[in-house]
Design a protein around this motif. Structure first.
Motif, short mmCIF file in Angstrom:
data_model
loop_
_atom_site.label_atom_id
_atom_site.label_comp_id
_atom_site.label_asym_id
_atom_site.label_seq_id
_atom_site.Cartn_x
_atom_site.Cartn_y
_atom_site.Cartn_z
N SER A 240 70.86 76.88 76.31
CA SER A 240 72.04 76.03 76.51
C SER A 240 72.27 75.66 77.97
CB SER A 240 73.29 76.74 75.97
OG SER A 240 73.23 76.87 74.57
N TRP A 241 71.62 76.34 78.90
CA TRP A 241 71.88 76.06 80.31
C TRP A 241 70.99 74.95 80.86
CZ3 TRP A 241 69.54 75.87 85.04
CH2 TRP A 241 70.38 75.85 86.16
N GLY A 242 69.69 75.05 80.65
CA GLY A 242 68.75 74.18 81.36
C GLY A 242 68.26 72.99 80.58
N ASN A 243 68.91 72.67 79.46
CA ASN A 243 68.44 71.57 78.62
C ASN A 243 68.86 70.22 79.20
OD1 ASN A 243 71.07 70.57 77.08
ND2 ASN A 243 71.16 72.78 77.32
N ALA A 244 68.47 69.15 78.52
CA ALA A 244 68.77 67.80 79.02
C ALA A 244 70.21 67.38 78.80
CB ALA A 244 67.84 66.78 78.35
N GLY A 245 70.94 68.07 77.92
CA GLY A 245 72.35 67.75 77.72
C GLY A 245 72.60 66.50 76.91
N TRP A 246 71.63 66.09 76.11
CA TRP A 246 71.80 64.86 75.33
C TRP A 246 72.60 65.12 74.06
CZ3 TRP A 246 66.25 62.34 75.22
CH2 TRP A 246 65.91 61.95 76.52
N LEU A 247 73.57 64.27 73.81
CA LEU A 247 74.32 64.27 72.55
C LEU A 247 73.86 63.04 71.79
CD1 LEU A 247 77.88 65.16 73.92
CD2 LEU A 247 75.90 66.66 73.51
N HIS B 260 76.93 67.40 81.23
CA HIS B 260 76.38 68.24 82.29
C HIS B 260 76.36 69.66 81.71
CE1 HIS B 260 75.98 70.46 86.01
NE2 HIS B 260 76.07 69.39 86.76
N PRO B 261 75.19 70.16 81.25
CA PRO B 261 75.19 71.39 80.45
C PRO B 261 75.86 72.60 81.10
CG PRO B 261 73.11 70.25 80.19
CD PRO B 261 73.85 69.54 81.29
N PRO B 262 75.51 72.99 82.35
CA PRO B 262 76.16 74.19 82.90
C PRO B 262 77.68 74.03 83.02
CG PRO B 262 74.19 73.65 84.15
CD PRO B 262 74.46 72.48 83.24
N GLY C 74 63.53 78.02 79.05
CA GLY C 74 64.40 78.60 78.04
C GLY C 74 63.83 78.37 76.66
N SER C 75 64.24 79.21 75.73
CA SER C 75 63.62 79.21 74.39
C SER C 75 64.49 78.51 73.37
CB SER C 75 63.36 80.65 73.94
OG SER C 75 62.43 81.28 74.78
#
Length: 423
Positions: free
Chosen positions: A48-55, A206-208, A362-363
């Motif tokens: 959940s932290w380092g992903n692209a943050g796409w909805l 912005h995921p973080p 991340g997994s």
């Protein structure tokens, strides 16, 4: 401890503080439930932290399909491929890949796509509910959201997939662009981009910052997050469920939701959850950009997702990609980062790819049929939320909303029927 009126739970533990776990915990609070979240690392320490943050509900579909299977087979011979499969897979990974291949047919993809339609339609509304309830970090309109290619021929696969999604009932609207039109929409693209697709109606975060805001809202509403603790076992005692962690504490509650990502099977196998969940590891990093893109940019041929992250401390571009089938605990492979940077270099101008920051792995929890595991188990007190693959961010809140209702009321929303964890 006594359950509430009508046997409804008053106290629930959620295992995992990623998007799915925290969203479930937050929506459980809407039902008046006292919730404790237990996380072995920190909030959003996993995918959940380092992903692209796409909805992007317009793009959400089962991962297994004939084209992805073909790319995976080619990856065995190409170290620069965005899909990374060990040359000698472990017996467990071999079982997963065999199951994945079995589901990579057009017929099964269509069945999986049908399963996603209802939750996709509800996904953005769940983010709106979080905002209405006090989550302060906003979602952003993806305007534009561009998929870009070197040549018009390269985009054929995505066009066919978008048309198949639309034919299945997915709400997806898009325009076909020339390279010049794509560069006019997004000047940060290089002249190498010769074709594009503009997809409408999507968003990004912005995921973080979003995860921090979600955790802050959950705490402000009376929730507790215990970090640095690993849940070691679950025991259904009939009138309660016992959740043991590695500090020696046992939490006795009315119900537990396991949302621990790629390792959720370790806790839920005894409750009938036999579906394999495999870590499909993703990588990301951030770089400075002379001109930050105004919205997300996707390079499907390279499997690279680029997202503008704006911050008072400095704007950066997050670059995410790769599907690496390795153990969740394996160290970051810097060669993967180098391959991503080399693939992006000719496609965008003004990026300082030599000064990379926030290099991360991340997994993503992937299932063989490409569908998440969301719902109850053989125990009426143990629930599961995970296995979303690449879609844990966009589907996390709607998963939490629907599962919280099931835990609180015992009523299963029809949208969750295809995602039965004991299927």
């Amino acid at each position: 401890m006594t359950p509430g009126e009508g046997g409804r739970p008053r106290q629930v533990v959620v295992v995992g503080a990623g998007m799915v776990g925290l969203s479930t915990a937050w929506f459980l609070q809407d039902h008046g439930i006292d919730v404790t979240v237990i996380e072995r690392g920190d909030v959003a320490a996993g995918a959940s932290w380092g992903n692209a943050g796409w909805l992007t509900p317009g793009l959400t579909a089962p991962l297994p399909d004939p084209a992805v299977l073909g790319q995976g087979l080619r990856a065995l011979l190409d170290p620069s491929s965005p899909v990374v499969v060990p040359r000698i897979p472990s017996p467990r990974l071999l079982r997963f890949l065999t199951g994945f291949a079995r589901h990579s047919t057009t017929r099964r993809w269509r069945a999986g796509m049908s399963a996603y339609l209802q939750v996709n339609a509800m996904a953005l509304g769940a983010f709106d509910r979080l905002a209405e309830g006090g989550v302060s970090e906003p979602t952003h309109e993806a305007d534009p959201f561009l998929a870009c290619y070197r040549t018009p021929e390269d985009r054929r696969f995505l066009l066919e997939e978008l048309e198949q999604m639309a034919g299945a009932g997915q709400d997806v609207r898009f325009d076909i662009l020339t390279g010049e039109e794509a560069r006019r929409c997004e000047p940060a693209l290089s002249p190498t981009v010769g074709a594009g697709i503009r997809i409408h109606g999507q968003r990004y975060i912005h995921p973080p910052r979003f995860m921090d805001a979600l955790a802050a809202s959950f705490r402000a509403r009376g929730g507790t997050i215990l970090t640095g603790r690993t849940v070691t076992g679950l025991q259904d005692r009939g009138e309660s469920v016992e959740v043991a962690d590695d500090t020696g504490i046992t939490h006795r509650v009315d119900a537990v939701v396991v949302a621990s990502g790629a390792e959720l099977g370790d806790l839920t196998r005894a409750f009938g959850v036999r579906h394999l969940v495999q870590a499909g590891r993703g990588y990301s990093f951030t770089v400075r950009a002379r001109q930050l893109p105004s919205g997300p940019v996707y390079f499907p041929a390279q499997r690279l997702a680029c997202t503008p992250l704006r911050s008072p401390t400095g704007d950066r571009l997050r670059v995410a990609g790769t599907m690496e089938f390795r153990s969740p605990s394996a160290p970051l492979d810097r060669e993967r980062i180098d391959v991503m940077a080399a693939a992006l270099a000719p496609l965008m101008d003004g990026l300082d790819l030599h000064e990379r920051q926030e290099e991360w792995v991340g997994s993503r929890p992937c299932t063989t049929d490409g569908l998440p595991l969301v719902g109850g188990t053989r125990s009426r007190r143990v629930f599961v939320a995970g296995g979303h693959g690449m879609w844990g961010i966009v589907l996390g809140p709607v998963t939490g909303q629907l599962l919280a209702s099931l835990v609180a009321t015992g009523q299963l929303h029809p949208a969750l029927t295809p995602f039965d964890p004991t299927r």
